[in-house]
Design a protein around this motif. Structure first.
Motif, PDB file in Angstrom:
ATOM      1  N   GLU A  71     -18.508  -3.963   3.489  1.00  0.00           N
ATOM      2  CA  GLU A  71     -17.875  -5.240   3.434  1.00  0.00           C
ATOM      3  C   GLU A  71     -17.151  -5.048   2.669  1.00  0.00           C
ATOM      4  OE1 GLU A  71     -19.582  -9.744   2.969  1.00  0.00           O
ATOM      5  OE2 GLU A  71     -20.585  -8.567   4.304  1.00  0.00           O
ATOM      6  N   GLY A  72     -17.481  -4.887   1.140  1.00  0.00           N
ATOM      7  CA  GLY A  72     -16.418  -5.044   0.154  1.00  0.00           C
ATOM      8  C   GLY A  72     -15.080  -4.005   0.437  1.00  0.00           C
ATOM      9  N   GLY A  73     -15.186  -2.956   0.869  1.00  0.00           N
ATOM     10  CA  GLY A  73     -14.162  -2.060   1.300  1.00  0.00           C
ATOM     11  C   GLY A  73     -13.384  -2.744   2.250  1.00  0.00           C
ATOM     12  N   ALA A  74     -14.131  -3.252   3.137  1.00  0.00           N
ATOM     13  CA  ALA A  74     -13.214  -3.765   4.445  1.00  0.00           C
ATOM     14  C   ALA A  74     -12.123  -5.035   3.884  1.00  0.00           C
ATOM     15  CB  ALA A  74     -14.227  -4.183   5.554  1.00  0.00           C
ATOM     16  N   ARG A  75     -13.010  -5.680   3.082  1.00  0.00           N
ATOM     17  CA  ARG A  75     -11.873  -6.914   2.365  1.00  0.00           C
ATOM     18  C   ARG A  75     -10.898  -6.388   1.663  1.00  0.00           C
ATOM     19  NH1 ARG A  75     -16.549 -11.633   1.019  1.00  0.00           N
ATOM     20  NH2 ARG A  75     -17.316 -11.848   3.259  1.00  0.00           N
ATOM     21  N   GLU A  76     -11.302  -5.414   0.739  1.00  0.00           N
ATOM     22  CA  GLU A  76     -10.000  -4.677  -0.055  1.00  0.00           C
ATOM     23  C   GLU A  76      -9.019  -4.260   0.913  1.00  0.00           C
ATOM     24  OE1 GLU A  76      -9.853  -1.212  -3.028  1.00  0.00           O
ATOM     25  OE2 GLU A  76     -11.481  -2.204  -3.057  1.00  0.00           O
ATOM     26  N   THR A  77      -9.363  -3.448   2.004  1.00  0.00           N
ATOM     27  CA  THR A  77      -8.357  -2.721   2.903  1.00  0.00           C
ATOM     28  C   THR A  77      -7.653  -3.940   3.498  1.00  0.00           C
ATOM     29  OG1 THR A  77      -9.945  -1.074   3.047  1.00  0.00           O
ATOM     30  CG2 THR A  77      -8.005  -1.135   4.607  1.00  0.00           C
ATOM     31  N   LEU A  78      -8.403  -4.988   3.954  1.00  0.00           N
ATOM     32  CA  LEU A  78      -7.690  -6.090   4.725  1.00  0.00           C
ATOM     33  C   LEU A  78      -6.543  -6.828   3.563  1.00  0.00           C
ATOM     34  CD1 LEU A  78      -7.518  -7.411   7.254  1.00  0.00           C
ATOM     35  CD2 LEU A  78      -9.425  -8.906   6.730  1.00  0.00           C
ATOM     36  N   GLY A  79      -7.067  -7.018   2.386  1.00  0.00           N
ATOM     37  CA  GLY A  79      -6.213  -7.390   1.384  1.00  0.00           C
ATOM     38  C   GLY A  79      -4.816  -6.703   1.340  1.00  0.00           C
ATOM     39  N   THR A  80      -5.241  -5.395   1.236  1.00  0.00           N
ATOM     40  CA  THR A  80      -3.915  -4.510   0.860  1.00  0.00           C
ATOM     41  C   THR A  80      -3.086  -4.593   2.114  1.00  0.00           C
ATOM     42  OG1 THR A  80      -5.327  -3.019  -0.342  1.00  0.00           O
ATOM     43  CG2 THR A  80      -3.495  -2.111   0.535  1.00  0.00           C
ATOM     44  N   ALA A  81      -3.674  -4.740   3.371  1.00  0.00           N
ATOM     45  CA  ALA A  81      -2.635  -4.520   4.471  1.00  0.00           C
ATOM     46  C   ALA A  81      -1.876  -6.038   4.813  1.00  0.00           C
ATOM     47  CB  ALA A  81      -3.653  -4.500   5.771  1.00  0.00           C
ATOM     48  N   ARG A  82      -2.758  -7.142   4.215  1.00  0.00           N
ATOM     49  CA  ARG A  82      -1.891  -8.078   4.351  1.00  0.00           C
ATOM     50  C   ARG A  82      -0.796  -8.284   3.246  1.00  0.00           C
ATOM     51  NH1 ARG A  82      -7.360 -12.164   4.451  1.00  0.00           N
ATOM     52  NH2 ARG A  82      -7.405 -11.978   7.036  1.00  0.00           N
ATOM     53  N   ARG A  83      -0.857  -7.888   2.149  1.00  0.00           N
ATOM     54  CA  ARG A  83       0.008  -7.795   0.977  1.00  0.00           C
ATOM     55  C   ARG A  83       1.326  -6.881   1.431  1.00  0.00           C
ATOM     56  NH1 ARG A  83      -4.443  -7.721  -2.103  1.00  0.00           N
ATOM     57  NH2 ARG A  83      -4.541  -5.365  -2.465  1.00  0.00           N
ATOM     58  N   ARG A  84       0.592  -5.623   2.058  1.00  0.00           N
ATOM     59  CA  ARG A  84       1.987  -4.766   2.636  1.00  0.00           C
ATOM     60  C   ARG A  84       2.813  -5.597   3.658  1.00  0.00           C
ATOM     61  NH1 ARG A  84      -1.063   1.099   3.207  1.00  0.00           N
ATOM     62  NH2 ARG A  84      -1.092   1.449   0.703  1.00  0.00           N
ATOM     63  N   PHE A  85       2.039  -6.293   4.350  1.00  0.00           N
ATOM     64  CA  PHE A  85       2.683  -6.763   5.643  1.00  0.00           C
ATOM     65  C   PHE A  85       3.621  -8.109   5.044  1.00  0.00           C
ATOM     66  CE2 PHE A  85       2.682 -10.423   9.099  1.00  0.00           C
ATOM     67  CZ  PHE A  85       3.225  -9.500  10.032  1.00  0.00           C
ATOM     68  N   GLU A  86       3.179  -8.675   4.364  1.00  0.00           N
ATOM     69  CA  GLU A  86       3.938  -9.930   3.620  1.00  0.00           C
ATOM     70  C   GLU A  86       5.072  -9.168   3.030  1.00  0.00           C
ATOM     71  OE1 GLU A  86       3.494 -13.043   4.153  1.00  0.00           O
ATOM     72  OE2 GLU A  86       1.915 -12.659   5.440  1.00  0.00           O
ATOM     73  N   THR A  87       4.976  -8.179   2.172  1.00  0.00           N
ATOM     74  CA  THR A  87       6.137  -7.706   1.627  1.00  0.00           C
ATOM     75  C   THR A  87       7.092  -7.220   2.591  1.00  0.00           C
ATOM     76  OG1 THR A  87       4.369  -6.182   0.659  1.00  0.00           O
ATOM     77  CG2 THR A  87       6.016  -6.539  -0.768  1.00  0.00           C
ATOM     78  N   ARG A  88       6.793  -6.473   3.565  1.00  0.00           N
ATOM     79  CA  ARG A  88       7.797  -5.985   4.587  1.00  0.00           C
ATOM     80  C   ARG A  88       8.335  -7.287   5.451  1.00  0.00           C
ATOM     81  NH1 ARG A  88       4.519  -0.834   7.066  1.00  0.00           N
ATOM     82  NH2 ARG A  88       4.929   0.437   5.382  1.00  0.00           N
ATOM     83  N   ARG A  89       7.541  -8.218   5.291  1.00  0.00           N
ATOM     84  CA  ARG A  89       7.950  -9.203   5.993  1.00  0.00           C
ATOM     85  C   ARG A  89       9.147 -10.024   5.266  1.00  0.00           C
ATOM     86  NH1 ARG A  89       4.124 -14.271   8.111  1.00  0.00           N
ATOM     87  NH2 ARG A  89       4.596 -13.780  10.283  1.00  0.00           N
ATOM     88  N   ALA A  90       8.847 -10.313   3.978  1.00  0.00           N
ATOM     89  CA  ALA A  90       9.752 -10.975   3.165  1.00  0.00           C
ATOM     90  C   ALA A  90      11.036  -9.940   2.868  1.00  0.00           C
ATOM     91  CB  ALA A  90       8.811 -11.145   1.707  1.00  0.00           C
ATOM     92  N   THR A  91      10.803  -8.711   2.967  1.00  0.00           N
ATOM     93  CA  THR A  91      12.160  -7.989   2.836  1.00  0.00           C
ATOM     94  C   THR A  91      12.914  -7.615   4.111  1.00  0.00           C
ATOM     95  OG1 THR A  91      10.737  -5.799   3.297  1.00  0.00           O
ATOM     96  CG2 THR A  91      11.141  -6.777   0.923  1.00  0.00           C
TER      97      THR A  91
END
Length: 92
Positions: A71-91
Motif C-alpha cells: 500500500e505504501g509503495g503504491a501510494r508513493e508510485t501514484l504520487g510520483t506519477a501525479r507529480r510527473r504528470f503535473e510537471t509535463r502538463r505545466a510545461t
C-alpha cells in the motif's frame, strides 16, 4: 450360559448414542475451556502465561506487513506519477 439376542438395529443405535454423547462432552469441554482457564487463573491454580501466537497468527501478521508495504509503495508510485504528470502538463 444365557445368550442374548439383540436386533442389529438396537446395537447400532447404542453405538451411535455413545458416540454422540462423547462428541457432546468434547463440544461442551471445548466451549467452556476459556472460562475454565480464566477461573483456574483467578484461583491461582494455573500460572498466567502470555499465549504464544499461533502459526496462523504469524502468517496473518506477515500478510498484514506485506499489505502495508504494498500500500505504501503504491501510494508513493501514484504520487510520483501525479507529480510527473503535473510537471509535463505545466510545461506543455
Amino acid at each position: 450360559m444365557r445368550e442374548t439376542i439383540v436386533n442389529k438395529h438396537f446395537e447400532d443405535a447404542v453405538y451411535y448414542q455413545k458416540r454422540a454423547a462423547e462428541h457432546a462432552k468434547l463440544g461442551v469441554e471445548e466451549s467452556l475451556a476459556p472460562a475454565a482457564a480464566r477461573v483456574r487463573r483467578l484461583l491461582g491454580r494455573e500460572p498466567e502465561a502470555d499465549p504464544e501466537p499461533s502459526r496462523i497468527e504469524g502468517v496473518r501478521e506477515r500478510v498484514r506487513t506485506v499489505e502495508r508495504r504494498a500500500e505504501g509503495g503504491a501510494r508513493e508510485t501514484l504520487g510520483t506519477a501525479r507529480r510527473r504528470f503535473e510537471t509535463r502538463r505545466a510545461t506543455a
